[in-house]
Design an enzyme around this catalytic site. Structure first.
Site, PDB file in Angstrom:
ATOM      1  N   CYS A 270      -3.851  -6.118 -20.055  1.00  0.00           N
ATOM      2  CA  CYS A 270      -3.016  -5.025 -20.591  1.00  0.00           C
ATOM      3  C   CYS A 270      -1.643  -4.908 -19.934  1.00  0.00           C
ATOM      4  O   CYS A 270      -0.633  -4.847 -20.653  1.00  0.00           O
ATOM      5  CB  CYS A 270      -3.740  -3.688 -20.507  1.00  0.00           C
ATOM      6  SG  CYS A 270      -5.525  -3.801 -20.444  1.00  0.00           S
ATOM      7  N   ARG A 299     -12.975 -11.048 -12.565  1.00  0.00           N
ATOM      8  CA  ARG A 299     -13.480  -9.791 -11.998  1.00  0.00           C
ATOM      9  C   ARG A 299     -14.616 -10.105 -11.058  1.00  0.00           C
ATOM     10  O   ARG A 299     -15.504 -10.878 -11.423  1.00  0.00           O
ATOM     11  CB  ARG A 299     -14.002  -8.867 -13.107  1.00  0.00           C
ATOM     12  CG  ARG A 299     -12.924  -8.479 -14.084  1.00  0.00           C
ATOM     13  CD  ARG A 299     -13.479  -7.614 -15.191  1.00  0.00           C
ATOM     14  NE  ARG A 299     -12.442  -7.401 -16.195  1.00  0.00           N
ATOM     15  CZ  ARG A 299     -12.644  -6.770 -17.350  1.00  0.00           C
ATOM     16  NH1 ARG A 299     -13.839  -6.288 -17.635  1.00  0.00           N
ATOM     17  NH2 ARG A 299     -11.654  -6.618 -18.200  1.00  0.00           N
ATOM     18  N   GLN A 317     -10.930 -13.240 -22.639  1.00  0.00           N
ATOM     19  CA  GLN A 317     -11.010 -12.152 -23.609  1.00  0.00           C
ATOM     20  C   GLN A 317     -10.157 -12.498 -24.816  1.00  0.00           C
ATOM     21  O   GLN A 317      -9.045 -13.004 -24.657  1.00  0.00           O
ATOM     22  CB  GLN A 317     -10.454 -10.858 -23.007  1.00  0.00           C
ATOM     23  CG  GLN A 317     -11.377 -10.204 -22.011  1.00  0.00           C
ATOM     24  CD  GLN A 317     -10.773  -8.913 -21.508  1.00  0.00           C
ATOM     25  OE1 GLN A 317      -9.622  -8.879 -21.089  1.00  0.00           O
ATOM     26  NE2 GLN A 317     -11.542  -7.849 -21.537  1.00  0.00           N
ATOM     27  N   ASP A 319      -8.174 -10.780 -26.447  1.00  0.00           N
ATOM     28  CA  ASP A 319      -7.603  -9.468 -26.191  1.00  0.00           C
ATOM     29  C   ASP A 319      -6.471  -9.197 -27.176  1.00  0.00           C
ATOM     30  O   ASP A 319      -5.790 -10.118 -27.595  1.00  0.00           O
ATOM     31  CB  ASP A 319      -7.051  -9.456 -24.765  1.00  0.00           C
ATOM     32  CG  ASP A 319      -7.202  -8.111 -24.113  1.00  0.00           C
ATOM     33  OD1 ASP A 319      -7.529  -7.145 -24.829  1.00  0.00           O
ATOM     34  OD2 ASP A 319      -6.992  -8.017 -22.894  1.00  0.00           O
ATOM     35  N   HIS A 321      -3.477  -5.899 -28.115  1.00  0.00           N
ATOM     36  CA  HIS A 321      -2.976  -4.540 -27.906  1.00  0.00           C
ATOM     37  C   HIS A 321      -2.090  -4.173 -29.077  1.00  0.00           C
ATOM     38  O   HIS A 321      -1.187  -4.925 -29.429  1.00  0.00           O
ATOM     39  CB  HIS A 321      -2.206  -4.465 -26.586  1.00  0.00           C
ATOM     40  CG  HIS A 321      -3.091  -4.706 -25.408  1.00  0.00           C
ATOM     41  ND1 HIS A 321      -3.208  -5.935 -24.813  1.00  0.00           N
ATOM     42  CD2 HIS A 321      -3.947  -3.879 -24.769  1.00  0.00           C
ATOM     43  CE1 HIS A 321      -4.098  -5.853 -23.839  1.00  0.00           C
ATOM     44  NE2 HIS A 321      -4.574  -4.612 -23.783  1.00  0.00           N
ATOM     45  N   LYS A 402     -13.420   5.428 -26.632  1.00  0.00           N
ATOM     46  CA  LYS A 402     -13.539   4.042 -27.111  1.00  0.00           C
ATOM     47  C   LYS A 402     -14.770   3.815 -27.979  1.00  0.00           C
ATOM     48  O   LYS A 402     -15.728   4.576 -27.927  1.00  0.00           O
ATOM     49  CB  LYS A 402     -13.549   3.073 -25.936  1.00  0.00           C
ATOM     50  CG  LYS A 402     -14.714   3.271 -24.977  1.00  0.00           C
ATOM     51  CD  LYS A 402     -14.647   2.234 -23.860  1.00  0.00           C
ATOM     52  CE  LYS A 402     -15.624   2.563 -22.750  1.00  0.00           C
ATOM     53  NZ  LYS A 402     -15.596   1.609 -21.663  1.00  0.00           N
ATOM     54  N   HIS A 448      -6.372  -0.804 -27.252  1.00  0.00           N
ATOM     55  CA  HIS A 448      -6.866  -2.047 -26.645  1.00  0.00           C
ATOM     56  C   HIS A 448      -8.038  -2.530 -27.492  1.00  0.00           C
ATOM     57  O   HIS A 448      -8.887  -1.745 -27.875  1.00  0.00           O
ATOM     58  CB  HIS A 448      -7.439  -1.817 -25.248  1.00  0.00           C
ATOM     59  CG  HIS A 448      -6.522  -1.145 -24.292  1.00  0.00           C
ATOM     60  ND1 HIS A 448      -5.860  -1.823 -23.305  1.00  0.00           N
ATOM     61  CD2 HIS A 448      -6.177   0.155 -24.156  1.00  0.00           C
ATOM     62  CE1 HIS A 448      -5.149  -0.972 -22.597  1.00  0.00           C
ATOM     63  NE2 HIS A 448      -5.318   0.239 -23.089  1.00  0.00           N
TER      64      HIS A 448
HETATM   65 ZN    ZN Z   1      -6.031  -3.775 -22.691  1.00  0.00          ZN
END
Ligand code: ZN
Ligand code: ZN
Length: 572
Positions: A270, A299, A317, A319, A321, A402, A448
């Site tokens: 992010c 992580r 990910q 991912d 945004h 979420k 996200h």
């Molecule tokens: Zn994010």
């Protein structure tokens, strides 16, 4: 919780006490810590005087049955903290737990000579604990913090009826057969080395599946005007201080010092995305701005919880945004839910996915209005798609509500995959803005989304879901060519080149085995389609195909028709 769920909870909680009781009778010097109920059963963490081995589980289980048959009543009382500390003398863990309880009195459960610190919720006597099984021993740490004392965990499960336990054991037996770690090895998809625990190595065939998953997602994203970016793997600590990760997430991050400055390997994509958004002024005309990234994140997870591809330390990910205005929020969420549904339908996992909305936790930032707007927008999007969901009250992140989607592995354990999150905090922290229609600076909402979630995890669950038999479009090897004798090798090579050029993952069986052996091996490796060529096929310049799941062979297929035929199969 309904009655039956409560009964099961009480039973498993009581089984955890029974486990601790049995361990103390067998190994009296053992120090007890905690023993909670989990989704699958229960565990207890011990500081033992010996290392528990798998063989010891049987002995402990037998002792549990023996104590159970004593039919000891389980009682629940309260006592003062001072008395409780005396009761658990020489146990620093119970001491810490007792001193952290805010009340003056603490709960104690007893059965026979055994006592444990406990808030209650038991079966009436040990005799009610009949249908249970110990499953594993593993390493753990006090309070799950690896800087604390290393402990040993024994985990098990218990059921209300013998039938439930039998079904669990049957499922477990089958799951072992289709465990993604086992199939991953058999099918040569991936491996994990002691040199990099939690960081999988993808072999050519595993990488091929991941690439196909990425291509499918990239295609979906392009259709919906996402713009793909990539952001650096290491970023200065100052950035993580701004984002808040440095304060809330530091224990899970990896740091490295470079020329006297500390950098963190990114645990999330992010902040990197925001730096791109903030790299120049943005106009309302650019909104909604959908920025996607296949981002590798790292992580830290305790070594004890690492689990094949399902719980790792490094993963990718899918991912994205979205930066949008308040007025655009509903449509953007609806679009994302529709993409999720297309995604799950393609993999044939739609019926096993469980949706939930996680709402405002006790500690949170943002205004009531923002929370209400975000939560309502998530509900509206799911309702509009006719998607059932549950509400996880108070389980949202501190910065916004979420949607979480859980998928099940072959043991019916639930793992989180997709998340869609409405965020008011990061735009604020990073002073993200666009120029609105009135020429003023306005803060966008950030959404996200990671729809596979972790690609590694999704892949791992797919291996179990398909039991290794991937559909044609996704299979690591789609076609294997089986020449009946060496005389057909040249023609086999020609077909191989034709299919490879057209993008099909193809292999030739060069083993020289008789055809029956080649077929057996292709079926064993779950290759969806076999092309058999013998003398007749070479002469007629045709080929014969066989499907993985049997059925009639199709012969006389010409080289012009095979490619369109496979393309049709790949579109299914
Ligand atoms: Zn994010
Ligand atoms: Zn208890």
């Amino acid at each position: 919780m309904n009655d039956r769920a409560q009964q099961l909870h009480n039973l498993r909680h009581s089984a955890a006490h029974l486990l601790a009781h049995a361990v103390l009778e067998l190994y009296p010097e053992t120090i007890l810590t905690i023993g909670p109920v989990t989704d699958e059963g229960f565990f207890y963490d011990f500081l033992p005087t010996t290392t528990f081995k798998d063989e010891d589980l049987k002995k402990i289980e037998d002792k549990m049955h023996e104590i159970a048959q004593r039919n000891l009543p389980i009682t629940q009382t309260e006592m003062s903290k001072e008395d409780a500390i005396k009761l658990f003398a020489n146990n620093p863990y119970k001491f810490e737990l007792i001193t952290n309880i805010p009340d003056t009195m603490v709960g104690i459960s007893r059965q026979g000579s055994f006592a444990d610190l406990c808030r209650g919720g038991h079966v009436a006597h040990t005799g009610e604990i009949k249908h249970f099984k110990l499953l594993a021993t593993s390493g753990s740490y006090w309070r799950a913090d690896r800087s604390n004392q290393a402990l040993q965990r024994i985990s098990g499960t218990a059921f209300l009826t013998a039938e439930d336990l039998a079904e669990f054991e049957k499922l477990k037996e089958e799951a072992l057969l289709y465990d993604h770690r086992k199939l991953g090895r058999q099918m040569d998809l991936f491996s994990i080395s002691d040199f990099a625990p939690g960081f999988p190595f993808f072999h050519p065939k595993g990488r091929a599946v991941l690439n196909t998953m990425i291509a499918f997602m990239r295609d979906l994203q392009q259709k919906h005007h996402y713009q793909e970016v990539s952001t650096p793997v290491m970023l200065n600590d100052e950035l993580w201080k701004t984002s808040g990760h440095y304060y809330f997430y530091k224990d899970n991050m990896y740091f490295a010092e470079v020329e006297g400055t500390s950098f963190a390997v990114k645990p999330m994509n992010c902040p990197g995305s925001i730096l791109i958004f903030n790299s120049r002024p943005r106009s309302y005309r650019e909104l909604p701005f959908r920025m996607s990234e296949f981002g590798n994140v790292v992580r830290h997870e305790l070594s004890g919880v690492l689990h094949g591809l399902l719980r790792v330390r490094g993963f990718t990910q899918d991912d994205a945004h979205t930066y949008c205005s308040e007025a655009q929020l509903d449509d953007e969420l609806l679009l994302i839910i529709n993409i999720i549904k297309t995604l799950f339908a393609r993999f044939g996992v739609d019926s096993t996915m469980k949706f939930a909305i996680a709402t405002r936790p006790a500690k949170s930032i943002g205004t009531d209005r923002q929370w209400e707007m975000g939560t309502e927008a998530l509900k509206k999007a799911l309702d509009a798609c006719g998607q059932p969901y549950t509400i996880k009250e108070g389980e949202g992140a501190f910065y916004g509500p979420k949607i979480e989607v859980g998928m099940q592995d072959s043991m019916k354990r639930s793992w989180q995959c997709s998340t869609v999150q409405v965020d008011f905090a990061l735009p604020e922290r990073f002073d993200v803005a666009f120029i609105n229609t009135k020429g003023e600076r306005e803060q966008p909402i950030m959404i996200h989304q990671a729809l596979y979630g972790s690609m590694e995890r999704f892949f791992g669950i797919l291996i179990e879901h398909y039991k290794g038999a991937f559909p044609f479009w996704l299979a690591p090897v789609q076609v294997r060519i089986l020449p009946i004798t060496d005389a057909q090798k040249e023609y086999a090579q020609e077909i191989y080149e034709l299919l490879r050029t057209n993008g099909f993952r193809t292999e030739i069986d060069n083993s020289g085995d008789p055809l029956s052996g080649q077929i057996k091996s292709a079926q064993g490796e779950r290759v969806p389609l076999m092309i058999v060529i013998g003398k007749k096929e070479v002469e007629a310049r045709t080929l014969t195909i066989r499907h993985r799941d049997g059925g009639a062979q199709e012969s006389g297929i010409t080289l012009d028709t095979i490619v369109p035929m496979l393309q049709k199969l790949a579109a299914q």
